[in-house]
Design a protein around this motif. Structure first.
Motif, PDB file in Angstrom:
ATOM      1  N   ARG A 105     -46.635  19.307  17.418  1.00 38.27           N
ATOM      2  CA  ARG A 105     -47.974  19.456  16.842  1.00 38.27           C
ATOM      3  C   ARG A 105     -47.959  20.540  15.780  1.00 38.27           C
ATOM      4  O   ARG A 105     -47.497  21.657  16.022  1.00 38.27           O
ATOM      5  N   CYS A 106     -48.444  20.182  14.585  1.00 35.85           N
ATOM      6  CA  CYS A 106     -48.591  21.169  13.520  1.00 35.85           C
ATOM      7  C   CYS A 106     -49.729  22.114  13.894  1.00 35.85           C
ATOM      8  O   CYS A 106     -50.859  21.685  14.142  1.00 35.85           O
ATOM      9  N   ARG A 107     -49.458  23.392  13.901  1.00 39.40           N
ATOM     10  CA  ARG A 107     -50.467  24.360  14.325  1.00 39.40           C
ATOM     11  C   ARG A 107     -51.539  24.566  13.257  1.00 39.40           C
ATOM     12  O   ARG A 107     -52.628  25.070  13.555  1.00 39.40           O
ATOM     13  N   ASN A 108     -51.256  24.187  12.026  1.00 38.27           N
ATOM     14  CA  ASN A 108     -52.234  24.346  10.952  1.00 38.27           C
ATOM     15  C   ASN A 108     -53.197  23.171  10.856  1.00 38.27           C
ATOM     16  O   ASN A 108     -54.401  23.353  10.626  1.00 38.27           O
ATOM     17  N   THR A 109     -52.685  21.943  11.037  1.00 38.09           N
ATOM     18  CA  THR A 109     -53.510  20.754  10.832  1.00 38.09           C
ATOM     19  C   THR A 109     -53.864  20.023  12.129  1.00 38.09           C
ATOM     20  O   THR A 109     -54.788  19.220  12.135  1.00 38.09           O
ATOM     21  N   GLY A 110     -53.101  20.262  13.191  1.00 40.91           N
ATOM     22  CA  GLY A 110     -53.315  19.539  14.435  1.00 40.91           C
ATOM     23  C   GLY A 110     -52.641  18.184  14.492  1.00 40.91           C
ATOM     24  O   GLY A 110     -52.695  17.498  15.525  1.00 40.91           O
ATOM     25  N   ASP A 111     -51.986  17.759  13.407  1.00 42.36           N
ATOM     26  CA  ASP A 111     -51.279  16.479  13.410  1.00 42.36           C
ATOM     27  C   ASP A 111     -50.147  16.506  14.431  1.00 42.36           C
ATOM     28  O   ASP A 111     -49.477  17.526  14.598  1.00 42.36           O
ATOM     29  N   GLN A 112     -49.912  15.340  15.069  1.00 43.93           N
ATOM     30  CA  GLN A 112     -48.912  15.261  16.136  1.00 43.93           C
ATOM     31  C   GLN A 112     -47.953  14.094  15.910  1.00 43.93           C
ATOM     32  O   GLN A 112     -48.348  13.024  15.443  1.00 43.93           O
ATOM     33  N   VAL A 113     -46.692  14.321  16.277  1.00 40.07           N
ATOM     34  CA  VAL A 113     -45.643  13.300  16.225  1.00 40.07           C
ATOM     35  C   VAL A 113     -44.916  13.323  17.560  1.00 40.07           C
ATOM     36  O   VAL A 113     -44.611  14.397  18.091  1.00 40.07           O
ATOM     37  N   LEU A 114     -44.626  12.138  18.088  1.00 40.70           N
ATOM     38  CA  LEU A 114     -43.890  12.013  19.342  1.00 40.70           C
ATOM     39  C   LEU A 114     -42.470  11.549  19.054  1.00 40.70           C
ATOM     40  O   LEU A 114     -42.269  10.594  18.301  1.00 40.70           O
ATOM     41  N   ILE A 115     -41.501  12.233  19.638  1.00 35.33           N
ATOM     42  CA  ILE A 115     -40.108  11.813  19.544  1.00 35.33           C
ATOM     43  C   ILE A 115     -39.727  11.136  20.856  1.00 35.33           C
ATOM     44  O   ILE A 115     -39.728  11.773  21.917  1.00 35.33           O
ATOM     45  N   ASP A 116     -39.447   9.853  20.798  1.00 34.53           N
ATOM     46  CA  ASP A 116     -39.033   8.997  21.913  1.00 34.53           C
ATOM     47  C   ASP A 116     -40.146   8.773  22.942  1.00 34.53           C
ATOM     48  O   ASP A 116     -40.358   9.593  23.847  1.00 34.53           O
ATOM     49  N   ALA A 117     -40.824   7.650  22.800  1.00 31.59           N
ATOM     50  CA  ALA A 117     -41.816   7.216  23.788  1.00 31.59           C
ATOM     51  C   ALA A 117     -41.060   6.528  24.926  1.00 31.59           C
ATOM     52  O   ALA A 117     -41.093   5.312  25.085  1.00 31.59           O
ATOM     53  N   ALA A 118     -40.381   7.327  25.718  1.00 31.39           N
ATOM     54  CA  ALA A 118     -39.363   6.808  26.622  1.00 31.39           C
ATOM     55  C   ALA A 118     -39.931   5.974  27.760  1.00 31.39           C
ATOM     56  O   ALA A 118     -39.412   4.897  28.064  1.00 31.39           O
TER      57      ALA A 118
END
Length: 217
Positions: A39-52
């Protein structure tokens, strides 16, 4: 609490706060796979690595902030069981290297060596690592306030490179890419996060490279 990276299936996540990026590591069953929410602490955008796996648990982790992308490190099924449900629930982009795209359950956008995956104001550099699968990737974040951070999928673990079924034709490019593209480019303080198990640093593993190459796995 100091981040250790130690997680277990069904256990609590481990959270690491960098200057601009929050890293949340969680283990999902049944194969003790690591999934990482950035999660970017400035914008709140989130990316997930491996939806296992364990989509409901991962979606709870994502929360109301939403998800811009899911990056799959390689095509092996234990790294994408929850991918279809996560993407359907969040509208996130699905990203994978072109050489592994056919192995995924949904149509996905492809990435290549040197591409940048945005996480708000932060960015992950795609590094193509051949061997464990044809399209395995690592993801590099260069922290402006500290050392690099590297997500290695199943290409690099504490104690060795990923499984190649002792096939020398797969092992050779894997050990070459790991040595040249990771250890050859990045400093000892680089912290890496694998697809299973505990984290490590390149410095802790660097001295073992000749042994790994000699044993062939």
């Amino acid at each position: 609490m100091t981040y250790s990276g130690d997680v277990s299936p069904g256990g609590p996540p481990a959270v690491r706060e960098l200057a601009n990026l929050t890293i949340t590591k969680v283990s999902v069953g049944p194969m003790d796979n690591n999934a990482y929410l950035l999660r970017c602490r400035n914008t709140g955008d989130q990316v997930l690595i491996d939806a296992a796996n364990e989509a409901p648990r991962l979606l709870e982790l994502v929360g109301d902030a939403g998800l811009t992308a899911v990056v799959t490190t390689h095509q092996h099924m234990d790294h994408w069981v929850a991918l279809e449900e996560i993407v359907a629930s969040t509208g996130a982009r699905s990203l994978v290297h072109a050489a592994d795209a056919e192995g995924l359950p949904i149509s996905s956008e492809t990435v290549a060596e040197g591409d940048l995956v945005p996480v708000g104001d932060c960015a992950l550099e795609v590094i193509h690592i051949v061997g464990h699968t044809p399209g395995s990737i690592a993801l590099l974040y260069r922290d402006p306030a500290g050392g690099p951070h590297l997500w290695t999928g199943d290409s690099l673990f504490p104690g060795g490179v990923g499984n190649t079924d002792r096939d020398p034709e797969r092992f050779a490019p894997l050990i070459d890419d790991v040595e040249q593209k990771l250890f050859g480019r990045l400093p000892d303080e680089t912290w890496f996060y694998p697809g299973h198990g505990k984290d490590s640093t390149l410095g802790a593993e660097r001295g073992s490279l000749p042994q790994w190459r000699a044993r062939g796995w």
